[in-house]
Enzyme design. Structure first.
Site, mmCIF file in Angstrom:
data_model
loop_
_atom_site.group_PDB
_atom_site.id
_atom_site.type_symbol
_atom_site.label_atom_id
_atom_site.label_comp_id
_atom_site.label_asym_id
_atom_site.label_seq_id
_atom_site.Cartn_x
_atom_site.Cartn_y
_atom_site.Cartn_z
ATOM 1 N N CYS A 69 57.796 9.627 59.318
ATOM 2 C CA CYS A 69 57.232 10.071 60.518
ATOM 3 C C CYS A 69 58.188 9.636 62.039
ATOM 4 O O CYS A 69 58.070 8.245 62.293
ATOM 5 C CB CYS A 69 56.103 9.985 61.365
ATOM 6 S SG CYS A 69 55.046 9.465 63.068
ATOM 7 N N CYS A 72 56.646 7.628 64.942
ATOM 8 C CA CYS A 72 55.647 6.801 64.446
ATOM 9 C C CYS A 72 57.433 5.525 64.595
ATOM 10 O O CYS A 72 57.686 4.944 64.974
ATOM 11 C CB CYS A 72 55.794 6.374 62.964
ATOM 12 S SG CYS A 72 54.301 7.109 62.977
#
Length: 144
Positions: A69, A72
Site C-alpha cells: 500500500c 501506508c
C-alpha cells in the site's frame, strides 16, 4: 483512576503493573527488563493483538496497513513520529493486514491505511486514509 496501570510489554508481551505516577519515568518490563515505551509502534500479529488491545489500561492506536500500500508506506514515518509524541499516554501499534487477513476482516477494515483507537478493549474511533504526524496526534487527542 486506578493507581496501578496494566501495560503490555512491546517486546515479550508480558502484562506489567505500573504505578500511574511512574508512567512518564521510563518504566521497564518486570519480565524481560526492557523499556515498556520505545517511541516506536509495536508490531502486532494474531498471537499478540488481543493481548495488547485487551490488557493495556492505556488507549491503543492501531494502524491497519499492508506492505504493498503506497499511502501506508507514506504514512509510516509519521506514525512513528506520533508514537514519540503520544507515548506513554497511548500505545501505538501496527497490524499488517496482508499477513493477518483474518484480523483485518474481523475488525471490518475495508480500506488501508485505517487507524483504529481502542480503549478498554473496545474500538472507540476509526479514521481511514493517510495522515501526517500532527493530524494523527490531534485526531487521537480529540477522542481521549
Amino acid at each position: 483512576m486506578n493507581d496501578k496501570l496494566h501495560l503490555v510489554c512491546p517486546h515479550c508481551h508480558a502484562v506489567n503493573r505500573v504505578p500511574a505516577e511512574k508512567l512518564g519515568h521510563g518504566p521497564n518490563c518486570g519480565h524481560c527488563h526492557r523499556p515498556l515505551f520505545t517511541g516506536h509502534p509495536v508490531e502486532l500479529n494474531a498471537a499478540t493483538f488481543a493481548q495488547h488491545i485487551g490488557r493495556n489500561d492505556i488507549p491503543v492506536l492501531v494502524d491497519f496497513w499492508a506492505p504493498w500500500c503506497g499511502p501506508c508506506k507514506m504514512m509510516a514515518p509519521y506514525f512513528v513520529q506520533a508514537a514519540g509524541l503520544l507515548e506513554p499516554q497511548v500505545r501505538l501499534a501496527k497490524l499488517d493486514t496482508q499477513a493477518e487477513p483474518g484480523l483485518g476482516s474481523e475488525h471490518g477494515i475495508l480500506s488501508i491505511p485505517t487507524l483504529a483507537l481502542f480503549q478498554g478493549g473496545r474500538e472507540v474511533a476509526r479514521q481511514a486514509g493517510a495522515m501526517g504526524t500532527r493530524d494523527i496526534v490531534a485526531w487521537v487527542r480529540s477522542h481521549l
